[in-house]
Design an enzyme around this catalytic site. Structure first.
Site, PDB file in Angstrom:
ATOM      1  N   GLU A 142      -7.787   0.061   3.065  1.00 44.69           N
ATOM      2  CA  GLU A 142      -7.354  -1.053   3.009  1.00 44.69           C
ATOM      3  C   GLU A 142      -8.111  -2.232   3.830  1.00 44.69           C
ATOM      4  O   GLU A 142      -8.339  -2.199   4.982  1.00 44.69           O
ATOM      5  CB  GLU A 142      -5.992  -1.092   3.511  1.00 44.69           C
ATOM      6  N   ASP A 194       2.374 -10.427   9.761  1.00 47.39           N
ATOM      7  CA  ASP A 194       1.528  -9.657  10.665  1.00 47.39           C
ATOM      8  C   ASP A 194       1.853 -10.041  11.969  1.00 47.39           C
ATOM      9  O   ASP A 194       2.191 -11.061  12.561  1.00 47.39           O
ATOM     10  CB  ASP A 194       0.125 -10.151  10.455  1.00 47.39           C
ATOM     11  N   TYR A 218       3.704   1.193  -1.372  1.00 49.83           N
ATOM     12  CA  TYR A 218       3.749   1.060   0.141  1.00 49.83           C
ATOM     13  C   TYR A 218       4.852   1.064   0.777  1.00 49.83           C
ATOM     14  O   TYR A 218       5.598  -0.206   0.381  1.00 49.83           O
ATOM     15  CB  TYR A 218       2.694  -0.045   0.479  1.00 49.83           C
TER      16      TYR A 218
END
Lengths: 263, 398
Positions: free
Chosen positions: A49, A60, A174
């Site tokens: 990735e 994040d 995911y």
């Protein structure tokens, strides 16, 4: 069949599970990223990735935020990343997934990106902040160019949504291991296993688990119930520590070897 | 014209929901709770009651007689949101959302703040209803709005400084979203402007639309007719949409939203999203006009007023801009500062630097309009918090 699907089928045939490292493209520069991709592939990464840096990465934690900032400060652009992967394709066939926020992609143009990314050897794109109809529209455009839009599922995703998401998903799913932002944790969460089990009722697609996975034991744990483990912040932290390219690659090698269980 | 967004929260092509998957469930829960609230008369009565007793509504519509005479043109009225408890329009939204949060059984409230007005209003309602409160604020804004930081702490809120990016409102929202995505089950995100993912832009507009409803009946009483022009400053856009909403179907009422022109026209020198350079994009969960660079990275912005210093704008404003119903313009830092001084000296009202942008545009337009025309300016907040900043701009207090 996409390179991602082929890779998972190959792993299944060999009876093993997958390792998916994440690094921010362009941290500290794209030449180093290219070297890091080759190294990770050599050490056994099944898919890589590559983070597309964004100024406001709301999903994040501090480590990847800082990494994005370093990459942007070095002048990284989506064009530059695609140029790098184009050149990489002579040297490795490891599947590459771009991990991005929507705005830089919208700005580039989704149709244009589908064509250019396919030409640059990109296999999948994961967009952290796109869901539902907007995701379907992007997925259709990418699919025409043989690129998988990787869908995210989270512990808060209810069964009804899991059913909808899995119907339109490509490549792999995911699974976000816990509510929260990216970042290493000492403990893995039991929410992830429950989520993977729930999702299995709706699809045979491979499921990778990410967020918070930072140790060999975490990967071993994920491999018990899912198809692959994604490691991001723990690897990016190694990159942050390095003073130059040689040290960075050395650290990356040592850390990845320490991380990866026997297969 | 229909002013409702579609069921996915779009006005035309703007709005929607662009969030990490983890936030879908809490946003669905919020949407369901809000639509129940919207149609529940008992709950609306409760909201109106607290607007009266906590916020001190209705706020007066004040005829600015000396300012009107000084400018020698249209009559200028000020909608005195600065006289609300906590000193700005922000309290309207906070009361509505805290009642919703309480009904949803949430125990912990988080918020972002730019100028500190929304943070103070959130801290106030949290104190009033006994809920834990965490406010995210950029460290640059904490420096500019030190007094509001102290007020929030006095009210029992925890203020968390945000040191990333430009250290302003945008970064505070990033951090609030990160908190929410981590603490989805017990936490209510009390967003302060008409932006963010659906249903926030709709909900905040609804809760602020009391400003326009009151203005309508007050101007009808004072002048016997509707105003010719409404002017409001636009950061995220909640005070503006709150004033405009009730008049959108009145074709003869002209409306102008005033953005922060900052200190220049180049990217990074202003916060005027509708100037050339702003274009559609996605930030903080919504699609709207956005100041961004050639690579789709969010641009840094500048304004003397922390509350207008933001790279995006509420999606309904983007829609109203495209369809031409509302005009958008900008005034510079210098013009806003001069309006700040003028209103203080001529009317004895110290306006917030945000609101000073709206006043500055009225100062430009009123002299060009005949004396039988009527302008309503939304005086969205009071300027006590800005006195130190203004003193600094003019070279010290002495």
């Amino acid at each position: 069949m996409s390179r991602i699907t082929r890779k998972f089928e190959q792993m299944k045939a060999q009876g093993r599970k997958g390792f998916i490292p994440f690094i921010s493209a362009g941290d500290p520069d794209l030449e180093t990223t290219a070297e890091a991709v080759l190294l990770l592939a050599e050490l056994g990464a099944d898919i890589i990735e590559l983070g597309v840096p964004f100024s406001d990465p709301i999903a994040d934690g501090p480590v990847i935020q800082a990494s994005s900032q370093r990459s942007l400060a070095a002048g990284t652009t989506l064009e530059g990343i695609l140029k790098m992967t184009t050149e990489l394709r002579d040297r490795t066939q490891v599947p590459i997934v771009l991990f991005s926020y929507l705005n830089p992609l919208l700005n580039y143009g989704i149709g244009r990106l589908a064509v250019d990314a396919a030409a640059a050897g990109i296999d999948g794109v994961l967009v952290t902040d796109v869901i539902d109809d907007e995701a379907s529209a992007i997925s259709d455009t990418f699919a025409k160019n043989n690129i998988d839009l990787i869908s995210l599922i989270a512990p808060t995703t209810i069964d009804e949504r899991l059913e909808q998401i899995t119907q339109h998903a490509n490549g792999f799913l995911y699974a976000v291991s816990r509510t929260g932002v990216t970042g290493a944790r000492t403990e893995t969460s039991s929410e992830a296993e429950e989520l993977v089990k729930r999702t299995r009722r709706f699809t045979d697609l491979p499921i990778a688990v990410g967020f918070g996975i930072s140790k060999r034991e975490h990967i071993e744990d994920v491999w018990q119930y899912a198809d692959a483990a994604v490691v991001g912040s723990a690897i990016v932290a190694q990159i942050e520590e390095a003073k130059n390219r040689a040290e960075l690659l050395k650290r990356l090698r040592a850390f990845t070897i320490s991380l990866l269980p026997e297969r | 014209m229909n002013h409702e967004p579609d069921e996915r929260g779009y006005w035309g092509e703007y709005g929607g929901r662009f969030v990490p998957e983890t936030l879908v469930a809490p946003l669905d829960e919020l949407t369901k709770a809000y639509f129940a609230f919207r149609n529940d008369t008992a709950f609306q009565a409760e909201f109106s009651g607290f607007l009266r007793t906590v916020a001190n509504r209705p706020s007066p519509l004040y005829f600015a007689e000396r300012l009107t005479r000084e400018l020698g043109g249209a009559k200028i009225y000020l909608k005195r949101e600065d006289l609300n408890h906590t000193g700005a329009h922000k309290i309207n939204n906070c009361i509505g959302q805290i009642l919703l949060a309480r009904r949803m059984g949430k125990k912990r409230i988080i918020a972002e703040t730019g100028a500190g007005q929304h943070g103070v209003a959130t801290a106030t309602v949290c104190a009033r209803f006994g809920l834990k409160c965490v406010v995210y604020m950029g460290t640059e804004d904490m420096r500019r709005q030190e007094l509001n930081v102290f007020r929030m702490r006095l009210l029992g809120a925890e203020v968390r400084g945000v040191d990333s990016g430009s250290r302003t409102l945008k970064d505070a929202i990033n951090e609030a979203l990160r908190d929410w995505v981590t603490n989805v089950s017990d936490t209510y995100y009390l967003l302060g402007s008409a932006l963010g993912p659906h249903p926030y832009p709709l909900m905040v507009r609804d809760l602020q639309s009391v400003i326009g409803r009151e203005t309508r009946s007050q101007i009808l009483e004072a002048e016997g007719r509707l105003p010719d022009l409404l002017i409001a400053c636009v950061g995220g856009g909640s005070n503006a949409i709150g004033l405009f909403h009730d008049f959108l179907s009145d074709d003869n009422v002209r409306m102008i939203g005033v953005e922060a022109g900052g200190r220049g026209d180049r990217l990074g020198e202003h916060a005027a999203r509708f100037k050339p350079g702003g274009r559609a994009g996605v930030l903080h969960g919504t699609k709207s006009y956005l100041l961004q660079d050639d690579d789709g990275q969010i641009a840094l912005t500048h304004s003397v007023s922390a509350g207008l210093d933001y790279a995006s704008v509420g999606p309904e404003h983007a829609f109203l801009y495209d369809c031409g119903r509302v005009e958008y313009t900008s005034v510079s830092d210098a013009e806003a500062l001069s309006a700040f001084q003028m209103l203080s000296a001529v009317e004895g009202i110290i306006p917030a630097l945000e609101s000073s942008h709206a006043v500055a545009h009225a100062v430009k337009l009123a002299p060009q309009m005949p004396p039988d025309k009527v302008i309503v300016v939304n005086l969205s907040g009071r300027g006590d918090k800005d006195v130190a900043t203004v003193a600094e701009e003019f070279g010290g207090i002495g």
